[in-house]
Enzyme design. Structure first.
Site, PDB file in Angstrom:
ATOM      1  CD  GLU A 142       6.896  -7.156  -2.188  1.00  0.00           C
ATOM      2  OE1 GLU A 142       6.898  -8.234  -1.563  1.00  0.00           O
ATOM      3  OE2 GLU A 142       6.775  -6.051  -1.627  1.00  0.00           O
TER       4      GLU A 142
ATOM      5  CB  VAL B 154      16.013  -4.063   0.002  1.00  0.00           C
ATOM      6  CG1 VAL B 154      17.074  -3.126   0.588  1.00  0.00           C
ATOM      7  CG2 VAL B 154      15.542  -3.553  -1.349  1.00  0.00           C
TER       8      VAL B 154
ATOM      9  CG  ASN C 178      -3.508   2.940   0.345  1.00  0.00           C
ATOM     10  OD1 ASN C 178      -3.188   2.769  -0.833  1.00  0.00           O
ATOM     11  ND2 ASN C 178      -3.904   1.950   1.120  1.00  0.00           N
TER      12      ASN C 178
ATOM     13  CB  ALA D 173      -0.942  -0.009   1.201  1.00  0.00           C
ATOM     14  CB  ALA D 174       3.247   2.724   2.411  1.00  0.00           C
TER      15      ALA D 174
ATOM     16  CB  CYS E  12      -8.060  -5.601   5.139  1.00  0.00           C
ATOM     17  SG  CYS E  12      -6.917  -4.452   5.933  1.00  0.00           S
TER      18      CYS E  12
ATOM     19  NE  ARG F  59      -1.589  10.047  -9.497  1.00  0.00           N
ATOM     20  CZ  ARG F  59      -1.667   8.941  -8.761  1.00  0.00           C
ATOM     21  NH1 ARG F  59      -1.700   7.754  -9.366  1.00  0.00           N
ATOM     22  NH2 ARG F  59      -1.723   9.001  -7.451  1.00  0.00           N
TER      23      ARG F  59
ATOM     24  CD1 TRP G  38     -33.908  13.914  18.664  1.00  0.00           C
ATOM     25  CD2 TRP G  38     -31.934  14.927  18.851  1.00  0.00           C
ATOM     26  NE1 TRP G  38     -34.161  15.225  18.999  1.00  0.00           N
ATOM     27  CE2 TRP G  38     -32.960  15.877  19.121  1.00  0.00           C
ATOM     28  CE3 TRP G  38     -30.606  15.357  18.904  1.00  0.00           C
ATOM     29  CZ2 TRP G  38     -32.698  17.204  19.435  1.00  0.00           C
ATOM     30  CZ3 TRP G  38     -30.341  16.683  19.234  1.00  0.00           C
ATOM     31  CH2 TRP G  38     -31.379  17.583  19.495  1.00  0.00           C
TER      32      TRP G  38
END
Length: 472
Positions: free
Chosen positions: A34, A82, A324, A12-13, A44, A23, A456
């Site tokens: 990776e 790595v 993210n 994700a990160a 998840c 971009r 309410w």
């Protein structure tokens, strides 16, 4: 801007950062290492894949490696681990089955994620003991469920009375841990016909939630024939080559499989070996822009700390949105637009069969006091929809605030599945983020229509009740 931008970790990160950087800087060299074969996947969703609601592992993948390489022009190198970072030479060293490469960097992101915690008890290395921290873990568990349903390798002749989902029930299993993964996997296994025993060392499940929410979820788990063993510290996973029983101080429960859902810890070894500082939580320390103690080296996702919006102090919240959001901010920062990415409130949600629960902010009074607050809580049970509208339910909501300032500190919510506990937590998140008081929340203009709410909203009801307590 210095080329290239190198990312360690392709989930994700890491991939959010790489994609945003591409971009913003179409001509910059971007390299992602990776160690596995999967990238940009929804971990998840793994319990629901094991359960069978999601049919393919590929369904959990947001963007394939080929799409990153061909459509986004990112040099993604899967199967490359790595093994070293040299912050003085500004290089990383990665190994694959066929080569060792040294890659220079201008900016570096460490997004090594977290790993499942394997508790220090005897027998965790036996066959039939699983964790759920990766796609490969999910694949192995799904295969186990399929084999058990086919009647292969079962050890116990008596399948027990709890097996009501399948004509031929599978055997008893153990789940160690009463947090998110433990509860989600208890559901996944039970609905595949397993007789589930859930072991929790503490006296309640979901310890990060309020007592009332934990009790609500626990009662429902029992209604679904999950055997809860609370206050049961596991001493051993007994057996020969294969696990045969979960042993606690007071009991021995025969099982055919054990799922360890005892939490995760940040993968920080690579950063530590490079001399990069860890914070007080044990995760990698960063500033507001996610830069570490090493210049031009950033960290984000499940390996890194974040800042809590209520306390202003470092916290460790390994959840997908944080990864993210912070990854995307780093992608902007390294391409010339410094971006913080924001703090976290510790917001989380879980589904347990026909119940949903959510929490955000500071709910635990001891933690609130440690942060310098004088916490006061009130719990209400309110209708989820207009009383005359069919098929409504109830929301049980615990709201916590600081006695002196009236500032909202957190909330814990539970309801029948689909009756809005999770979505109602969002209003509290907004209150936490802006430092709102209980009086402020009482005047929130929340939506009302009979199919969705009462006049309410339960959040407003809780604020009114807690406001009255604060005035006493």
């Amino acid at each position: 801007m210095r080329d290239p931008f190198v990312v360690v970790g392709g989930d994700a990160a890491g991939m959010s950062a790489a994609s945003k950087a591409r971009r913003e800087a179409p001509d910059r060299e971007i390299v992602v290492f990776e160690k596995g074969e999967w990238v940009s996947y929804g971990a998840c969703g793994l319990p629901y894949y094991v359960k069978g609601e999601i049919q393919s592992l590929e369904d959990l993948v947001s963007v394939t490696p080929e799409e990153f390489r061909e459509e986004r022009d990112i040099d993604l190198r899967t199967g490359h681990e790595v093994v070293a970072i040299d912050t003085e030479a500004r290089t990383v060293t990665a190994e694959s089955e066929s080569e060792t490469v040294t890659q220079t960097y201008g900016d570096l992101l460490i997004a090594t994620g977290a790993e499942a915690v394997v508790p220090s008890i005897d027998g965790t290395d036996r066959e039939g003991v699983y964790t759920l921290g990766s796609m490969s873990d999910g694949k192995e568990l799904r295969e186990y469920v399929a084999r058990a349903r086919d009647g292969e390798g079962l050890q116990q002749p008596d399948r027990g009375p709890a097996c009501r989902y399948l004509e031929d029930c599978t055997g008893p299993v153990g789940v160690v841990g009463g947090g998110y993964i433990g509860i989600e996997m208890a559901e996944a296994l039970a609905e595949n016909g397993f007789e589930v025993n859930l072991f929790q060392r503490g006296d309640r499940v979901l310890k990060g939630f309020s007592d009332e929410t934990s009790e609500y979820v626990a009662d429902h788990l029992r209604d679904e024939d999950v055997a809860l063993h609370l206050g049961a510290e596991v001493r051993e996973l007994a057996g020969g080559d294969h696990v045969e029983a979960v042993v606690t101080a007071d009991d021995r429960i025969e099982v055919e499989m054990v799922l360890l859902g005892t939490g995760v810890r940040p993968r920080t070894d690579l950063a530590e070996d490079a001399g990069i500082e860890r914070g007080e939580t044990g995760a990698i320390a960063t500033d507001a822009y996610r830069e570490t103690s090493a210049p031009d080296v950033y960290a984000a996702g499940d390996c890194a700390e974040a800042t809590h919006v209520v306390t202003g102090e470092p916290t460790y919240v390994p959840l997908a949105l944080t990864a993210n959001r912070h990854g995307r901010a780093i992608g902007q920062t390294v391409t010339g637009t410094p971006t913080e990415g924001g703090g976290v409130a510790g917001t989380a949600a879980v589904k347990a069969f026909d119940v949903e629960a959510a929490r955000t902010g500071l709910v635990d009074h001891d933690k609130a006091r440690a942060a310098g607050f004088d916490p006061v809580s009130e719990t209400v049970t309110a209708k989820s929809r207009a009383g005359y509208y069919p098929d409504g339910g109830n929301v049980r909501l615990t709201l916590t605030a600081d006695r002196d300032s009236g500032r909202v500190l957190g909330a814990s919510l539970a309801s029948e599945y689909g009756e809005g506990a999770v979505h109602r937590s969002h209003a509290v998140v907004a209150a936490l983020s802006e430092g709102a008081t209980v009086a402020d929340v009482e005047n929130y203009d929340l939506a009302y229509a009979p199919p969705f709410n009462t006049t309410w909203d339960p959040v407003l009801v809780a604020a009114k009740v807690l406001g009255g307590t604060l005035q006493d």
